[in-house]
Design an enzyme around this catalytic site. Sequence first.
Site, mmCIF file in Angstrom:
data_model
loop_
_atom_site.group_PDB
_atom_site.id
_atom_site.type_symbol
_atom_site.label_atom_id
_atom_site.label_comp_id
_atom_site.label_asym_id
_atom_site.label_seq_id
_atom_site.Cartn_x
_atom_site.Cartn_y
_atom_site.Cartn_z
ATOM 1 N N CYS A 8 0.650 -0.750 -0.165
ATOM 2 C CA CYS A 8 -0.808 -0.208 0.331
ATOM 3 C C CYS A 8 1.088 1.186 0.036
ATOM 4 C CB CYS A 8 -1.186 0.153 0.901
ATOM 5 S SG CYS A 8 -0.175 -0.180 2.809
ATOM 6 N N ARG A 14 -3.530 -0.862 5.337
ATOM 7 C CA ARG A 14 -3.820 -1.966 4.538
ATOM 8 C C ARG A 14 -3.087 -2.844 4.530
ATOM 9 N NH1 ARG A 14 -5.113 2.934 -0.338
ATOM 10 N NH2 ARG A 14 -3.707 3.121 0.437
ATOM 11 N N ASP A 121 -8.086 4.335 0.805
ATOM 12 C CA ASP A 121 -7.392 4.614 1.866
ATOM 13 C C ASP A 121 -8.139 4.375 3.051
ATOM 14 O OD1 ASP A 121 -5.748 5.275 3.276
ATOM 15 O OD2 ASP A 121 -4.296 6.825 2.083
HETATM 16 P P1 4NP Z 1 -2.032 2.608 3.709
HETATM 17 O O1 4NP Z 1 -2.552 3.942 4.340
HETATM 18 O O2 4NP Z 1 -1.112 3.321 2.879
HETATM 19 O O3 4NP Z 1 -2.614 2.219 3.984
HETATM 20 O O4 4NP Z 1 -0.684 2.503 5.209
HETATM 21 C C1 4NP Z 1 -2.148 5.550 4.526
HETATM 22 C C2 4NP Z 1 -1.057 5.338 5.609
HETATM 23 C C3 4NP Z 1 -0.093 6.897 6.015
HETATM 24 C C4 4NP Z 1 -0.633 7.967 5.374
HETATM 25 C C5 4NP Z 1 -1.535 7.925 3.898
HETATM 26 C C6 4NP Z 1 -1.894 6.167 3.853
HETATM 27 N N1 4NP Z 1 0.098 8.782 4.995
HETATM 28 O O5 4NP Z 1 -0.069 9.931 4.579
HETATM 29 O O6 4NP Z 1 0.713 9.172 5.656
#
Ligand code: 4NP
Length: 148
Positions: A8, A14, A121
């Site tokens: 991800c 995720r 997300d």
């Molecule tokens: P992930 O979610 O890609 O599912 O781990 C996110 C975690 C952090 C951020 C964005 C999405 N961020 O902008 O820090």
Amino acid sequence: MKKVLMVCLGNICRSPLAEAILQSKVDSKEVLVDSAGTAAYHIGNLPDKRSIEVAEKYGLNINNQRARKFVEADFDEFDFIYAMDKSNYNNILLLAKNADDKQKVKLILNEISQDNHSVPDPYYGGDQGFENVYNMLDKACTVIANKL
Ligand code: 4NP
């Protein structure tokens, strides 16, 4: 040993769930599952508290996971690379060295229906987002586990 990588953006919401869910559905002597993020923001961090909580609710412990960034060498290490969304998918493909590398990469929800859906997300949303993500990933991982 078959090796599967879940990817991800941050590797804290995720893909840690996808890693634990798929690993719980396969024999760990036959299949190794790992996860990574395309961004470096959270390297070394625990999964998001909300992912830890929803995993616990379904009997999975993800406290052993630490975020890492997807690297080009992952194409050599892993047989199957599942992207959570289209942006992750495109960013992974930018690092592919050849057609073999590209062939390893799929959108994870295409295992359920072939219409290029993304796992939303959940980072900026509420807890319902994490429950929704968990359920989508559980369905996709059941299909993947049956094929491995
Ligand atoms: P992930 O979610 O890609 O599912 O781990 C996110 C975690 C952090 C951020 C964005 C999405 N961020 O902008 O820090």
